[in-house]
Design a protein around this motif. Structure first.
Motif, short mmCIF file in Angstrom:
data_model
loop_
_atom_site.label_atom_id
_atom_site.label_comp_id
_atom_site.label_asym_id
_atom_site.label_seq_id
_atom_site.Cartn_x
_atom_site.Cartn_y
_atom_site.Cartn_z
N ILE A 77 0.67 -0.44 0.45
CA ILE A 77 -0.01 0.05 -0.04
C ILE A 77 0.75 1.23 0.06
O ILE A 77 2.08 1.74 1.35
N ILE A 78 0.62 2.27 -1.04
CA ILE A 78 1.49 3.43 -0.66
C ILE A 78 0.37 4.74 -0.70
O ILE A 78 -0.76 4.31 -0.82
N LYS A 79 0.55 5.04 0.62
CA LYS A 79 0.19 6.60 0.68
C LYS A 79 1.27 7.70 0.49
O LYS A 79 2.68 7.78 0.07
N VAL A 80 0.96 8.98 0.39
CA VAL A 80 1.59 10.21 0.26
C VAL A 80 1.04 10.95 0.98
O VAL A 80 -0.23 10.93 1.33
N ALA A 81 1.60 12.46 1.25
CA ALA A 81 1.43 13.78 1.84
C ALA A 81 2.52 14.59 1.42
O ALA A 81 3.64 14.44 1.98
N SER A 82 2.37 15.06 2.48
CA SER A 82 3.27 17.24 2.27
C SER A 82 3.92 17.34 3.35
O SER A 82 2.74 17.52 4.30
N ILE A 83 4.66 17.94 3.74
CA ILE A 83 5.30 19.11 4.64
C ILE A 83 4.83 20.38 4.30
O ILE A 83 5.55 20.41 3.57
N GLN A 89 6.84 16.18 -0.46
CA GLN A 89 6.04 15.29 -0.85
C GLN A 89 6.69 13.80 -0.02
O GLN A 89 7.68 13.85 -0.81
N VAL A 90 6.04 13.73 0.73
CA VAL A 90 6.46 12.42 1.37
C VAL A 90 6.22 10.60 0.74
O VAL A 90 4.65 10.84 1.18
N TYR A 91 5.97 9.89 0.05
CA TYR A 91 5.97 8.73 0.14
C TYR A 91 5.79 8.08 1.63
O TYR A 91 7.22 7.00 1.96
N PHE A 92 4.83 6.86 1.69
CA PHE A 92 5.05 5.88 2.77
C PHE A 92 4.48 4.83 2.50
O PHE A 92 3.28 3.66 1.55
N ILE A 93 5.17 3.65 2.38
CA ILE A 93 5.26 1.98 2.53
C ILE A 93 4.11 1.77 3.65
O ILE A 93 4.71 2.28 4.74
N ASP A 94 3.22 0.65 3.39
CA ASP A 94 2.58 0.27 4.30
C ASP A 94 2.01 -0.92 3.83
O ASP A 94 2.15 -1.86 2.68
N ASN A 95 1.57 -1.64 4.83
CA ASN A 95 0.87 -2.84 4.27
C ASN A 95 0.63 -3.68 5.80
O ASN A 95 1.46 -3.19 7.05
N GLU A 96 -1.07 -4.25 5.77
CA GLU A 96 -1.42 -4.54 7.39
C GLU A 96 -0.69 -5.64 8.30
O GLU A 96 -0.53 -5.25 9.48
#
Length: 265
Positions: A77-83, A89-96
């Motif tokens: 799962i890829i998520k993103v946000a901005s500071i 911009q920061v990409y986040f690596i996610d997984n349950e």
């Protein structure tokens, strides 16, 4: 000369508490962006990150891949946000299994997670596969924190023929020891992927701990940066013995020295 720099960070402030590592994770990409470099930034989506406060949202077109580790499928799962303050911009690596309901290196009782090695492998492969999907070719990959310790190994073995990484230089920053226990009994087996095979790992101990991970990161990096005054002496000596290009600790005015280091690799 402006470069494309991929920062792979274990921690970035303000998404996790301020530490030397998380502050460097935020400030270094910003400083390099201000110096004209094109940057991308990744970190794990640790379970203690407040998604609503951080305004994270899933990037559907980048999510959905299954990463197989130790014969088990783990959806990426890829998520993103901005500071907002820095427009980074920061990409986040996610997984349950590895991140959603769990904290960082340690659980609620302060014990290291037994599968920290698998988590680092998932993070590494998740980042590299996502960069390929972005069709963005970095000149430099800079790894900060043990969680990014697998990246140099994969870039130089499993992904060495990929157009995205064929000419990429890899830099690893040395920090202090952040792990109490080893990374799991099956670390070597779990690392096997594509051209990353057992012969590459023969020189490392069967019990893969912070030191073995650090040695592997150093061996497969093109340059090493001493990011704290009190970095681990064992890994510092290992870097010197390996005769790797090394940037000594720079203190607060580090930006120009880092820029020059990237240029000279």
């Amino acid at each position: 000369m402006a470069k494309k720099i991929l920062f792979i960070n274990q921690e970035i402030s303000p998404y996790v508490p301020d530490t030397h590592l998380s502050l460097m994770g935020r400030e270094l990409p910003q400083k390099m962006q201000e110096m004209g470099h094109e940057i991308r930034t990744f970190m794990p989506k640790w379970g203690n990150i407040n998604e609503r406060r951080g305004q994270l949202h899933e990037v559907i077109r980048l999510s959905g891949m299954n990463i197989i580790i130790n014969d088990t499928d783990h959806p990426l799962i890829i998520k993103v946000a901005s500071i907002q303050s820095s427009r980074i911009q920061v990409y986040f690596i996610d997984n349950e299994d590895y991140f959603i309901k769990r904290q960082m290196a340690t659980d609620e009782s302060g014990e290291d997670y037994q599968d920290n090695g698998e988590r680092a492998i998932f993070f590494a492969r998740g980042v590299l596969e996502t960069v390929k999907k972005l069709r963005w070719v970095p000149d430099v990959i800079h790894c900060q924190g043990w969680m990014a310790g697998v990246i140099p190994f994969y870039v130089k073995t499993a992904y060495h023929d990929e157009p995205s990484f064929a000419n990429t230089k890899v830099v690893t920053s040395l920090f202090t020891n952040e792990l109490q226990k080893d990374l799991g009994n099956d670390m070597k087996k779990c690392l096997a992927f594509k051209d990353s095979i057992a012969k590459h790992l023969e020189k490392y101990n069967e019990v893969f701990d912070f030191y073995e991970l650090g040695k592997m990161a150093i061996d497969y990096s093109d340059g090493i940066i001493v990011a704290k005054e009190d970095v681990n002496a064992t890994l510092l000596d290992y870097t010197k013995a390996a005769q790797k290009p090394m940037l000594p600790y720079q203190g607060e005015g580090y930006a120009q020295a880092y820029h020059n280091f990237y240029e000279n690799l």
